[in-house]
Design a protein around this motif. Sequence first.
Motif, mmCIF file in Angstrom:
data_model
loop_
_atom_site.group_PDB
_atom_site.id
_atom_site.type_symbol
_atom_site.label_atom_id
_atom_site.label_comp_id
_atom_site.label_asym_id
_atom_site.label_seq_id
_atom_site.Cartn_x
_atom_site.Cartn_y
_atom_site.Cartn_z
ATOM 1 N N PRO A 290 -4.669 7.858 4.686
ATOM 2 C CA PRO A 290 -5.214 9.212 4.609
ATOM 3 C C PRO A 290 -5.714 9.586 3.219
ATOM 4 C CG PRO A 290 -2.817 9.284 4.682
ATOM 5 C CD PRO A 290 -3.214 7.861 4.925
ATOM 6 N N ASP A 291 -5.139 8.988 2.189
ATOM 7 C CA ASP A 291 -5.559 9.271 0.817
ATOM 8 C C ASP A 291 -5.065 8.139 -0.081
ATOM 9 O OD1 ASP A 291 -2.805 9.993 -0.259
ATOM 10 O OD2 ASP A 291 -3.033 11.509 1.311
ATOM 11 N N ALA A 292 -5.566 8.134 -1.322
ATOM 12 C CA ALA A 292 -5.271 7.031 -2.237
ATOM 13 C C ALA A 292 -3.806 6.980 -2.633
ATOM 14 C CB ALA A 292 -6.148 7.150 -3.477
ATOM 15 N N GLU A 293 -3.178 8.124 -2.866
ATOM 16 C CA GLU A 293 -1.782 8.117 -3.282
ATOM 17 C C GLU A 293 -0.880 7.560 -2.184
ATOM 18 O OE1 GLU A 293 1.367 7.885 -5.287
ATOM 19 O OE2 GLU A 293 -0.496 8.517 -6.285
ATOM 20 N N THR A 294 -1.150 7.942 -0.940
ATOM 21 C CA THR A 294 -0.376 7.399 0.165
ATOM 22 C C THR A 294 -0.561 5.884 0.261
ATOM 23 O OG1 THR A 294 -0.582 9.460 1.413
ATOM 24 C CG2 THR A 294 -0.024 7.484 2.663
ATOM 25 N N LEU A 295 -1.801 5.440 0.074
ATOM 26 C CA LEU A 295 -2.090 4.012 0.129
ATOM 27 C C LEU A 295 -1.323 3.251 -0.937
ATOM 28 C CD1 LEU A 295 -3.608 1.480 1.025
ATOM 29 C CD2 LEU A 295 -5.522 2.209 -0.423
ATOM 30 N N ALA B 223 -5.765 10.983 -9.739
ATOM 31 C CA ALA B 223 -5.912 12.196 -8.940
ATOM 32 C C ALA B 223 -7.361 12.319 -8.452
ATOM 33 C CB ALA B 223 -5.537 13.421 -9.770
ATOM 34 N N PRO B 224 -7.561 12.811 -7.239
ATOM 35 C CA PRO B 224 -8.926 13.017 -6.749
ATOM 36 C C PRO B 224 -9.614 14.140 -7.527
ATOM 37 C CG PRO B 224 -7.328 13.967 -5.235
ATOM 38 C CD PRO B 224 -6.539 13.243 -6.281
ATOM 39 N N PRO B 225 -10.945 14.243 -7.370
ATOM 40 C CA PRO B 225 -11.820 13.475 -6.480
ATOM 41 C C PRO B 225 -12.097 12.063 -6.994
ATOM 42 C CG PRO B 225 -13.081 15.140 -7.664
ATOM 43 C CD PRO B 225 -11.657 15.362 -8.023
ATOM 44 N N HIS B 226 -12.447 11.193 -6.044
ATOM 45 C CA HIS B 226 -12.702 9.795 -6.339
ATOM 46 C C HIS B 226 -14.157 9.448 -6.038
ATOM 47 C CE1 HIS B 226 -8.211 9.466 -5.247
ATOM 48 N NE2 HIS B 226 -8.320 9.507 -6.559
ATOM 49 N N ALA C 73 -17.050 4.581 -3.721
ATOM 50 C CA ALA C 73 -16.482 3.239 -3.550
ATOM 51 C C ALA C 73 -14.981 3.313 -3.321
ATOM 52 C CB ALA C 73 -16.789 2.379 -4.768
ATOM 53 N N ALA C 74 -14.297 4.173 -4.070
ATOM 54 C CA ALA C 74 -12.854 4.311 -3.916
ATOM 55 C C ALA C 74 -12.503 4.910 -2.560
ATOM 56 C CB ALA C 74 -12.294 5.166 -5.042
ATOM 57 N N ARG C 75 -13.259 5.909 -2.145
ATOM 58 C CA ARG C 75 -12.988 6.531 -0.843
ATOM 59 C C ARG C 75 -13.218 5.536 0.294
ATOM 60 N NH1 ARG C 75 -16.261 10.530 -3.161
ATOM 61 N NH2 ARG C 75 -17.887 10.188 -1.580
#
Length: 263
Positions: free
Chosen positions: A73-78, A56-59, A62-64
Amino acid sequence: MLTNLPRLQRSLLGNNPWLFLSPHLDDAVLSCGALLKESTRARDITVATLFTETAAPPHTRAARTYVSQCAAPDAETLFSGRRAEDRQVLEHLGVRYVHLGLADALFRERHPVPGFEVLKRWLPELVYRYPTYRFDIALGRISRGDKALIAALRMSVGDLLDQTGAELLFCPLGVGRHVDHVITRLVGSFFPDQVVYYADFPYCMSFPLEERFIGEHGLESGTWDQELAAKQPMIRGYGTQADALFPDGQIPVVPETYFASTQ
């Protein structure tokens, strides 16, 4: 070819199952797609991907940056998209898949401490085990916090070997020193009588081989050059990653390289 690898040559003559360990949701196909394509006709093959989740964010920055490079659009979607890509590619190939559900190094959190959520909100680098790519993940130094994770992976892979009846266990050599690849290599090394290492593609085209590891484990190398053309469409099936890995749009056609003990 594979004349230096009697372990792999003997197995190719039969039809016993194989198990491939993939650090991320594309590594097995990137590095072993041609061998997978040829061998799935004769045997049951399972690809187990270890690091398939985010947090869960925030990240961290480097991750962003990574998520942005993948145009998500976001890490979960990716990561949802990456899991879907992997399922589609492997199902089309006729290979079984297992997603072990561990967080990618970019998203692996430290054990919670008092004030954890406040720290994460204001300076997320303090709560992740690998806060940067260049100075943490890319150096291949395994965090002490991953000790329990490695022990659990050893048990999980042992269970998978029993469940699948796999004769051989394929895992990355760790070329490029990404910490998740190094961890996967370490897990594979717990099964010395079955393990075959593969050169991590495309990183093996830019980084030196792990000569010290190769020497310490008495490994010999061999190459596989059948079905290489079939790899390109398979790799393009990982659309979230292919453009970043091959920004000029060209996927090199090179033989796959494998390493194993001659004992």
